[in-house]
Design a protein around this motif. Structure first.
Motif, PDB file in Angstrom:
ATOM      1  N   VAL A   1       6.028   3.592   8.224  1.00 41.97           N
ATOM      2  CA  VAL A   1       5.529   3.526   6.857  1.00 41.97           C
ATOM      3  C   VAL A   1       5.163   4.938   6.417  1.00 41.97           C
ATOM      4  CG1 VAL A   1       3.166   2.945   7.584  1.00 41.97           C
ATOM      5  CG2 VAL A   1       3.927   2.336   5.306  1.00 41.97           C
ATOM      6  N   THR A   2       5.556   5.283   5.192  1.00 40.05           N
ATOM      7  CA  THR A   2       5.272   6.620   4.672  1.00 40.05           C
ATOM      8  C   THR A   2       4.478   6.519   3.375  1.00 40.05           C
ATOM      9  OG1 THR A   2       7.344   6.708   3.425  1.00 40.05           O
ATOM     10  CG2 THR A   2       7.372   7.607   5.671  1.00 40.05           C
ATOM     11  N   PHE A   3       3.737   7.576   3.119  1.00 44.68           N
ATOM     12  CA  PHE A   3       2.921   7.710   1.915  1.00 44.68           C
ATOM     13  C   PHE A   3       3.007   9.154   1.450  1.00 44.68           C
ATOM     14  CE2 PHE A   3       1.014   4.817   4.913  1.00 44.68           C
ATOM     15  CZ  PHE A   3       0.616   3.722   4.174  1.00 44.68           C
ATOM     16  N   GLU A   4       2.776   9.385   0.174  1.00 42.99           N
ATOM     17  CA  GLU A   4       2.524  10.751  -0.274  1.00 42.99           C
ATOM     18  C   GLU A   4       1.118  11.090   0.201  1.00 42.99           C
ATOM     19  OE1 GLU A   4       3.124  11.255  -4.487  1.00 42.99           O
ATOM     20  OE2 GLU A   4       5.163  10.460  -4.377  1.00 42.99           O
ATOM     21  N   LEU A   5       1.005  12.182   0.940  1.00 41.41           N
ATOM     22  CA  LEU A   5      -0.268  12.553   1.550  1.00 41.41           C
ATOM     23  C   LEU A   5      -1.381  12.686   0.521  1.00 41.41           C
ATOM     24  CD1 LEU A   5      -1.848  13.450   4.092  1.00 41.41           C
ATOM     25  CD2 LEU A   5      -1.106  15.787   3.584  1.00 41.41           C
ATOM     26  N   ASN A   6      -1.092  13.338  -0.595  1.00 44.31           N
ATOM     27  CA  ASN A   6      -2.152  13.601  -1.575  1.00 44.31           C
ATOM     28  C   ASN A   6      -2.193  12.587  -2.716  1.00 44.31           C
ATOM     29  OD1 ASN A   6       0.012  14.298  -3.155  1.00 44.31           O
ATOM     30  ND2 ASN A   6      -0.576  16.443  -3.435  1.00 44.31           N
ATOM     31  N   HIS A   7      -1.489  11.468  -2.562  1.00 43.98           N
ATOM     32  CA  HIS A   7      -1.469  10.456  -3.622  1.00 43.98           C
ATOM     33  C   HIS A   7      -2.854   9.831  -3.765  1.00 43.98           C
ATOM     34  CE1 HIS A   7      -0.252   7.085  -6.088  1.00 43.98           C
ATOM     35  NE2 HIS A   7       0.962   7.642  -6.208  1.00 43.98           N
ATOM     36  N   ILE A   8      -3.307   9.708  -4.984  1.00 43.07           N
ATOM     37  CA  ILE A   8      -4.649   9.191  -5.250  1.00 43.07           C
ATOM     38  C   ILE A   8      -4.836   7.760  -4.749  1.00 43.07           C
ATOM     39  CG2 ILE A   8      -4.134   8.358  -7.576  1.00 43.07           C
ATOM     40  CD1 ILE A   8      -6.968   9.477  -8.334  1.00 43.07           C
ATOM     41  N   ASP A   9      -3.754   7.002  -4.665  1.00 41.23           N
ATOM     42  CA  ASP A   9      -3.846   5.611  -4.230  1.00 41.23           C
ATOM     43  C   ASP A   9      -3.603   5.411  -2.735  1.00 41.23           C
ATOM     44  OD1 ASP A   9      -4.482   4.555  -6.737  1.00 41.23           O
ATOM     45  OD2 ASP A   9      -2.371   4.482  -7.316  1.00 41.23           O
ATOM     46  N   ARG A  10      -3.407   6.499  -1.991  1.00 38.57           N
ATOM     47  CA  ARG A  10      -3.208   6.336  -0.541  1.00 38.57           C
ATOM     48  C   ARG A  10      -4.530   5.949   0.107  1.00 38.57           C
ATOM     49  NH1 ARG A  10      -4.211   9.096   3.980  1.00 38.57           N
ATOM     50  NH2 ARG A  10      -4.616  11.064   2.929  1.00 38.57           N
TER      51      ARG A  10
ATOM     52  N   ALA B   1       0.838  -1.212   0.000  1.00 42.53           N
ATOM     53  CA  ALA B   1       0.000   0.000   0.000  1.00 42.53           C
ATOM     54  C   ALA B   1       0.868   1.256   0.000  1.00 42.53           C
ATOM     55  CB  ALA B   1      -0.932  -0.014   1.210  1.00 42.53           C
ATOM     56  N   ALA B   2       1.952   1.222   0.769  1.00 41.83           N
ATOM     57  CA  ALA B   2       2.856   2.372   0.822  1.00 41.83           C
ATOM     58  C   ALA B   2       3.532   2.600  -0.521  1.00 41.83           C
ATOM     59  CB  ALA B   2       3.910   2.163   1.908  1.00 41.83           C
ATOM     60  N   GLU B   3       4.036   1.533  -1.125  1.00 41.99           N
ATOM     61  CA  GLU B   3       4.725   1.661  -2.416  1.00 41.99           C
ATOM     62  C   GLU B   3       3.782   2.171  -3.509  1.00 41.99           C
ATOM     63  OE1 GLU B   3       6.712  -2.048  -3.248  1.00 41.99           O
ATOM     64  OE2 GLU B   3       7.905  -1.897  -1.405  1.00 41.99           O
ATOM     65  N   ARG B   4       2.520   1.717  -3.474  1.00 44.80           N
ATOM     66  CA  ARG B   4       1.543   2.191  -4.465  1.00 44.80           C
ATOM     67  C   ARG B   4       1.221   3.673  -4.285  1.00 44.80           C
ATOM     68  NH1 ARG B   4      -3.167  -0.154  -3.462  1.00 44.80           N
ATOM     69  NH2 ARG B   4      -2.423  -1.518  -1.828  1.00 44.80           N
ATOM     70  N   ALA B   5       1.489   4.208  -3.104  1.00 41.63           N
ATOM     71  CA  ALA B   5       1.188   5.610  -2.819  1.00 41.63           C
ATOM     72  C   ALA B   5       2.462   6.431  -2.647  1.00 41.63           C
ATOM     73  CB  ALA B   5       0.313   5.715  -1.576  1.00 41.63           C
TER      74      ALA B   5
END
Length: 176
Positions: free
Chosen positions: A100-109, A78-82
């Protein structure tokens, strides 16, 4: 697991099974940095390097009721997809840290989901474990520490219905 709160519940329950007496859950939402991060730190039994590698394998689990352990691999995916990643560090006898990190505004987060209910489930179901929850949203920060609540309630069990109701309201007010 469609929401991040379900992942948090799964990882925190792993911490409890690892013998942790304290589980820290830190969430950061930073619009300026376009960052959403979750960090879970425990003081459980920790893992060897071999166990860390196995924990990232979906076909490995320490649970006796099923043959696969999808929690950490699904969260990593999930993180890698975002646009993010997962880091897992552990020291035997000292504990484990998962970030675990994500791009906050990533559509797939995935959305955070019902973090309030997740925390109440953890506290109610593990009344002998302490939880430290920190949530930072840009410049605002909320903190809940069950050790502090225990000092206030003295002999009343932390999973008493009135105490849980109070904690739920405290979290809801703090996250507004």
């Amino acid at each position: 697991m469609l929401e991040l709160a379900a992942h948090i519940l799964d990882i925190a329950e792993n911490s409890v099974r690892a013998g942790a007496s304290l589980v820290e859950i830190n969430i950061v939402e930073d619009e300026k940095e376009n960052l959403f991060s979750i960090e879970i730190i425990d003081n459980g039994c920790g893992m060897t390097q071999e166990e860390i590698q196995k924990a990232l394998d979906p076909f490995y689990t320490t649970k006796k009721v099923r043959r696969v352990g999808l929690g950490i691999p699904l969260l990593s995916d999930a993180a890698e997809r975002a646009g993010g990643n997962l880091q897992l560090e552990s020291i035997q006898g000292k504990g484990t840290r998962l970030r675990v990190t994500f791009e906050l505004n990533h559509i797939d987060r995935q959305p955070l989901g019902d973090i309030v209910s997740t925390l109440i489930i953890l506290i109610a179901g593990n009344s002998d474990i302490d939880f430290l929850y920190r949530h930072r949203y840009n410049d605002r920060q909320f903190e809940l520490d069950t050790r502090e609540i225990r000092k206030e309630i003295e002999d009343i069990p932390i999973n008493h219905s009135e105490i849980l109701k109070y904690i739920k309201q405290l979290i809801e007010d703090g996250l507004c």
